[in-house]
Structure formats: C-alpha cells, structure tokens
Enzyme design. Structure first.
Site, PDB file in Angstrom:
ATOM      1  CE  LYS A   1      -3.997   2.239   2.016  1.00  0.00           C
ATOM      2  NZ  LYS A   1      -3.514   3.575   1.662  1.00  0.00           N
TER       3      LYS A   1
ATOM      4  NE  ARG B   1      -2.644  -0.923   5.941  1.00  0.00           N
ATOM      5  CZ  ARG B   1      -3.363   0.112   5.530  1.00  0.00           C
ATOM      6  NH1 ARG B   1      -2.811   1.316   5.465  1.00  0.00           N
ATOM      7  NH2 ARG B   1      -4.628  -0.032   5.165  1.00  0.00           N
TER       8      ARG B   1
ATOM      9  CG  ASP C   1     -10.361  10.205   3.583  1.00  0.00           C
ATOM     10  OD1 ASP C   1     -10.301  11.223   2.859  1.00  0.00           O
ATOM     11  OD2 ASP C   1      -9.897   9.104   3.231  1.00  0.00           O
TER      12      ASP C   1
ATOM     13  CG  ASP D   1      -9.237   6.985  -1.616  1.00  0.00           C
ATOM     14  OD1 ASP D   1      -8.200   7.671  -1.590  1.00  0.00           O
ATOM     15  OD2 ASP D   1      -9.684   6.391  -0.619  1.00  0.00           O
TER      16      ASP D   1
ATOM     17  CG  ASP E   1     -11.539   5.668   2.612  1.00  0.00           C
ATOM     18  OD1 ASP E   1     -11.105   6.605   1.912  1.00  0.00           O
ATOM     19  OD2 ASP E   1     -10.870   4.650   2.870  1.00  0.00           O
TER      20      ASP E   1
END
Length: 162
Positions: free
Chosen positions: A16, A30, A52, A57, A89
């Site tokens: 990620k 991560r 967020d 995204d 999100d």
C-alpha cells in the site's frame, strides 16, 4: 466530467503506497495483512479533498497495471461508498478517457457484475486482519452520485487546500 488520477498502487499489489503530499514522493504505507491484492489501479483525483481529509480516492479500470506516480486522464462511471474506522472513504470508479476500449462503459450498470463484486469483496475484507481497522458499510452508486462527490471534493479542496 474528466480529471487526472494519480496512481499510487498498481493492480495486483499488496504493497500500500501513498503519495507524500509534502514531498511529492511515493512512500510505502504498509504491506496488506490480508492475503489479497488490489483489484484495480488505485490512486486519487488531483485537486480534491475527500471526507476523510485526504484527496478523493479513485479506482481506474485498465488492461495492465501502471506504476506509482503515473497520471491518467479519467472519467467517472460510478462510486464505491465506504465507511471505515476514519469515516467516509469513498472510491470513484473510473475508466481512461483516451482509450476507445472503454467507450461502451458509461455508468456503473455497464461494468460487469463480477468486476464490481470482486472490487467490493476486496474493500470489505482487506482490513480484516489489521488491529483497530475495519470497514462497516460499503455499496455501489451510479455516475451521477460519483460526479456530485467529485464536485464536492473539489469545493472542499478550494476551501481548505491540502
């Protein structure tokens, strides 16, 4: 509606990555705890601010994975509404603008059900093994709702910046 999406994570990755918005460099956030890989290229829409506090995204349907940092001119076809441990999100589902292989995809109804189910399965479960992280609500909405959220995110960005 068209916009630039910066790819952070190529399809098929368990790493990620996130763009560090202060330096512009790609940082490893991560390695996913679950044995699952991102089902699409994943990134964010430039000059937006999601609920967020991060750029909105975006998921981009592509025949081959790209590299982190690549810009894709894209258009929205729907949106995956999601709530996690930080709140809203959402993820805008997009196709590339200048690739005629995607001309037949105008809205969420045009995306194969299996593709939508695979993406949903990933995002519902990708945090399952991470302590303190969760996804509690998730579902698909159409292009109109996606475009409205992009517009709201552009306005949030203009009002507060990032």
């Amino acid at each position: 509606m068209q916009f630039d999406v910066t790819i952070e994570i190529p399809k098929g990755q368990r790493n990620k990555y996130e763009v560090d918005h202060k330096t512009g460099r790609v940082r490893l956030d991560r390695y996913l705890y679950t044995p699952m890989a991102y089902p699409t290229d994943y990134g964010f829409i430039e000059d937006t601010l999601g609920e967020d506090g991060d750029p909105l995204d975006a998921l981009v349907l592509l025949p081959e994975p790209l590299f982190p940092g690549v810009l894709v001119e894209a258009r929205p076809v729907g949106m995956f509404r999601m709530v996690d441990e930080h709140g809203g999100d959402d993820k805008v589902l997009c196709v590339p603008v200048n690739d005629h292989r995607w001309d037949h995809i105008h809205g969420i109804i045009d995306v194969p059900t299996f593709e939508l189910d695979a993406i949903k399965h990933f995002f519902v479960h990708y945090k399952d093994l991470e302590p303190g992280k969760f996804v509690k609500a998730a579902d698909w909405v159409g292009r109109d709702e996606a475009e409205a959220e992009v517009q709201r995110s552009v306005e949030r960005f203009k009002a507060g910046g990032h």
